[in-house]
Design a protein around this motif. Sequence first.
Motif, PDB file in Angstrom:
ATOM      1  N   PRO A  95      20.915 -69.738 -32.280  1.00  0.00           N
ATOM      2  CA  PRO A  95      21.475 -70.815 -33.114  1.00  0.00           C
ATOM      3  C   PRO A  95      20.526 -72.013 -33.153  1.00  0.00           C
ATOM      4  O   PRO A  95      19.893 -72.341 -32.159  1.00  0.00           O
ATOM      5  CB  PRO A  95      22.780 -71.188 -32.404  1.00  0.00           C
ATOM      6  CG  PRO A  95      23.083 -70.046 -31.517  1.00  0.00           C
ATOM      7  CD  PRO A  95      21.798 -69.392 -31.170  1.00  0.00           C
ATOM      8  N   ARG A  96      20.458 -72.640 -34.302  1.00  0.00           N
ATOM      9  CA  ARG A  96      19.535 -73.764 -34.481  1.00  0.00           C
ATOM     10  C   ARG A  96      20.305 -75.003 -34.918  1.00  0.00           C
ATOM     11  O   ARG A  96      20.117 -75.494 -36.030  1.00  0.00           O
ATOM     12  CB  ARG A  96      18.454 -73.389 -35.488  1.00  0.00           C
ATOM     13  CG  ARG A  96      17.644 -72.212 -34.988  1.00  0.00           C
ATOM     14  CD  ARG A  96      16.562 -71.816 -35.916  1.00  0.00           C
ATOM     15  NE  ARG A  96      15.888 -70.643 -35.392  1.00  0.00           N
ATOM     16  CZ  ARG A  96      14.622 -70.389 -35.556  1.00  0.00           C
ATOM     17  NH1 ARG A  96      13.885 -71.201 -36.235  1.00  0.00           N
ATOM     18  NH2 ARG A  96      14.101 -69.302 -35.045  1.00  0.00           N
ATOM     19  N   ASP A  97      21.130 -75.481 -34.031  1.00  0.00           N
ATOM     20  CA  ASP A  97      21.915 -76.661 -34.349  1.00  0.00           C
ATOM     21  C   ASP A  97      21.217 -77.952 -33.938  1.00  0.00           C
ATOM     22  O   ASP A  97      21.683 -79.036 -34.248  1.00  0.00           O
ATOM     23  CB  ASP A  97      23.302 -76.563 -33.711  1.00  0.00           C
ATOM     24  CG  ASP A  97      23.244 -76.372 -32.206  1.00  0.00           C
ATOM     25  OD1 ASP A  97      22.255 -75.778 -31.717  1.00  0.00           O
ATOM     26  OD2 ASP A  97      24.183 -76.799 -31.512  1.00  0.00           O
ATOM     27  N   LEU A  98      20.083 -77.823 -33.225  1.00  0.00           N
ATOM     28  CA  LEU A  98      19.257 -78.970 -32.834  1.00  0.00           C
ATOM     29  C   LEU A  98      17.810 -78.696 -33.240  1.00  0.00           C
ATOM     30  O   LEU A  98      17.435 -77.539 -33.453  1.00  0.00           O
ATOM     31  CB  LEU A  98      19.292 -79.157 -31.309  1.00  0.00           C
ATOM     32  CG  LEU A  98      20.586 -79.616 -30.675  1.00  0.00           C
ATOM     33  CD1 LEU A  98      20.422 -79.695 -29.161  1.00  0.00           C
ATOM     34  CD2 LEU A  98      21.012 -80.973 -31.209  1.00  0.00           C
ATOM     35  N   PRO A  99      17.001 -79.752 -33.299  1.00  0.00           N
ATOM     36  CA  PRO A  99      15.578 -79.497 -33.544  1.00  0.00           C
ATOM     37  C   PRO A  99      15.000 -78.607 -32.436  1.00  0.00           C
ATOM     38  O   PRO A  99      15.276 -78.810 -31.255  1.00  0.00           O
ATOM     39  CB  PRO A  99      14.949 -80.890 -33.497  1.00  0.00           C
ATOM     40  CG  PRO A  99      16.054 -81.826 -33.811  1.00  0.00           C
ATOM     41  CD  PRO A  99      17.302 -81.183 -33.239  1.00  0.00           C
ATOM     42  N   ILE A 100      14.206 -77.621 -32.840  1.00  0.00           N
ATOM     43  CA  ILE A 100      13.558 -76.718 -31.901  1.00  0.00           C
ATOM     44  C   ILE A 100      12.092 -77.106 -31.804  1.00  0.00           C
ATOM     45  O   ILE A 100      11.419 -77.308 -32.825  1.00  0.00           O
ATOM     46  CB  ILE A 100      13.700 -75.253 -32.345  1.00  0.00           C
ATOM     47  CG1 ILE A 100      15.162 -74.833 -32.221  1.00  0.00           C
ATOM     48  CG2 ILE A 100      12.797 -74.337 -31.530  1.00  0.00           C
ATOM     49  CD1 ILE A 100      15.437 -73.429 -32.697  1.00  0.00           C
ATOM     50  N   VAL A 101      11.604 -77.185 -30.568  1.00  0.00           N
ATOM     51  CA  VAL A 101      10.219 -77.521 -30.308  1.00  0.00           C
ATOM     52  C   VAL A 101       9.589 -76.355 -29.551  1.00  0.00           C
ATOM     53  O   VAL A 101      10.118 -75.911 -28.537  1.00  0.00           O
ATOM     54  CB  VAL A 101      10.103 -78.797 -29.441  1.00  0.00           C
ATOM     55  CG1 VAL A 101       8.649 -79.119 -29.140  1.00  0.00           C
ATOM     56  CG2 VAL A 101      10.796 -79.970 -30.113  1.00  0.00           C
ATOM     57  N   ILE A 102       8.478 -75.847 -30.079  1.00  0.00           N
ATOM     58  CA  ILE A 102       7.671 -74.905 -29.314  1.00  0.00           C
ATOM     59  C   ILE A 102       6.612 -75.746 -28.621  1.00  0.00           C
ATOM     60  O   ILE A 102       5.857 -76.471 -29.274  1.00  0.00           O
ATOM     61  CB  ILE A 102       7.005 -73.846 -30.207  1.00  0.00           C
ATOM     62  CG1 ILE A 102       8.055 -72.911 -30.802  1.00  0.00           C
ATOM     63  CG2 ILE A 102       5.965 -73.047 -29.409  1.00  0.00           C
ATOM     64  CD1 ILE A 102       7.493 -71.893 -31.791  1.00  0.00           C
ATOM     65  N   ALA A 103       6.584 -75.682 -27.296  1.00  0.00           N
ATOM     66  CA  ALA A 103       5.598 -76.408 -26.503  1.00  0.00           C
ATOM     67  C   ALA A 103       4.818 -75.377 -25.709  1.00  0.00           C
ATOM     68  O   ALA A 103       5.388 -74.650 -24.895  1.00  0.00           O
ATOM     69  CB  ALA A 103       6.286 -77.409 -25.578  1.00  0.00           C
ATOM     70  N   SER A 104       3.513 -75.324 -25.956  1.00  0.00           N
ATOM     71  CA  SER A 104       2.706 -74.239 -25.399  1.00  0.00           C
ATOM     72  C   SER A 104       1.324 -74.716 -24.977  1.00  0.00           C
ATOM     73  O   SER A 104       0.770 -75.639 -25.571  1.00  0.00           O
ATOM     74  CB  SER A 104       2.555 -73.130 -26.444  1.00  0.00           C
ATOM     75  OG  SER A 104       1.732 -72.097 -25.965  1.00  0.00           O
ATOM     76  N   ALA A 105       0.761 -74.031 -23.997  1.00  0.00           N
ATOM     77  CA  ALA A 105      -0.630 -74.278 -23.612  1.00  0.00           C
ATOM     78  C   ALA A 105      -1.589 -73.605 -24.585  1.00  0.00           C
ATOM     79  O   ALA A 105      -2.771 -73.930 -24.611  1.00  0.00           O
ATOM     80  CB  ALA A 105      -0.879 -73.777 -22.192  1.00  0.00           C
ATOM     81  N   SER A 106      -1.104 -72.688 -25.390  1.00  0.00           N
ATOM     82  CA  SER A 106      -1.963 -72.061 -26.402  1.00  0.00           C
ATOM     83  C   SER A 106      -2.348 -73.101 -27.444  1.00  0.00           C
ATOM     84  O   SER A 106      -1.613 -74.061 -27.682  1.00  0.00           O
ATOM     85  CB  SER A 106      -1.235 -70.896 -27.075  1.00  0.00           C
ATOM     86  OG  SER A 106      -1.066 -69.841 -26.165  1.00  0.00           O
ATOM     87  N   PRO A 107      -3.494 -72.908 -28.093  1.00  0.00           N
ATOM     88  CA  PRO A 107      -3.941 -73.922 -29.058  1.00  0.00           C
ATOM     89  C   PRO A 107      -3.068 -73.953 -30.307  1.00  0.00           C
ATOM     90  O   PRO A 107      -2.590 -72.924 -30.772  1.00  0.00           O
ATOM     91  CB  PRO A 107      -5.367 -73.481 -29.395  1.00  0.00           C
ATOM     92  CG  PRO A 107      -5.432 -72.043 -29.031  1.00  0.00           C
ATOM     93  CD  PRO A 107      -4.453 -71.825 -27.924  1.00  0.00           C
ATOM     94  N   GLU A 108      -2.895 -75.149 -30.824  1.00  0.00           N
ATOM     95  CA  GLU A 108      -2.078 -75.321 -32.023  1.00  0.00           C
ATOM     96  C   GLU A 108      -2.613 -74.526 -33.200  1.00  0.00           C
ATOM     97  O   GLU A 108      -1.827 -73.958 -33.960  1.00  0.00           O
ATOM     98  CB  GLU A 108      -1.970 -76.808 -32.383  1.00  0.00           C
ATOM     99  CG  GLU A 108      -1.080 -77.581 -31.438  1.00  0.00           C
ATOM    100  CD  GLU A 108      -0.936 -79.047 -31.779  1.00  0.00           C
ATOM    101  OE1 GLU A 108      -1.619 -79.536 -32.719  1.00  0.00           O
ATOM    102  OE2 GLU A 108      -0.145 -79.719 -31.109  1.00  0.00           O
TER     103      GLU A 108
END
Length: 169
Positions: A95-108
Amino acid sequence: MLIDVYDFDGTIYDGDSTADFVLFCLPRHPELICSLPRLALAAVKLALKQYNLTQFKTVLFGEMSKRFSLEKEAEAFWLSEKTRAKLGDWFQKTPRDLPIVIASASPEFELQHAAKILGVEHLIGTQCDMQTGALTGKNCKGAQKIERIREVFGEYEVRAMYTDDAKAD
């Protein structure tokens, strides 16, 4: 602001996307073999703690950027069925009822196409100059993730954090 934060590698993606990206690029650009001595030396320095991950990734992406467009190869990587198959189906159904953030050490640059595929607007990863391969900030891991999220969102509260490594993230 209330957000949900997801790590990428080992959480949304089954494995290490950067390692898979490098392995994807090798047969497409066999001239990367010329970089192996420099990469091996950087890996040894990393193991001996003479290099940190930021320095190692700068060497890795620097060698790659000398030979091809990082952005174009990243797009081709995510167009590959083999790569896309490693994206967790469970994430698509979350469910996506809030903003989802992908936070990763991989490069953007590597993950921007994955974020589009997944329909995620907020991607925070290791920042890299795609022309030179040099990291333009610290490796986005641990405390650096928190700092980068704060840069983007200001004050925020995490409702849920999804990760395969709670100690590192």
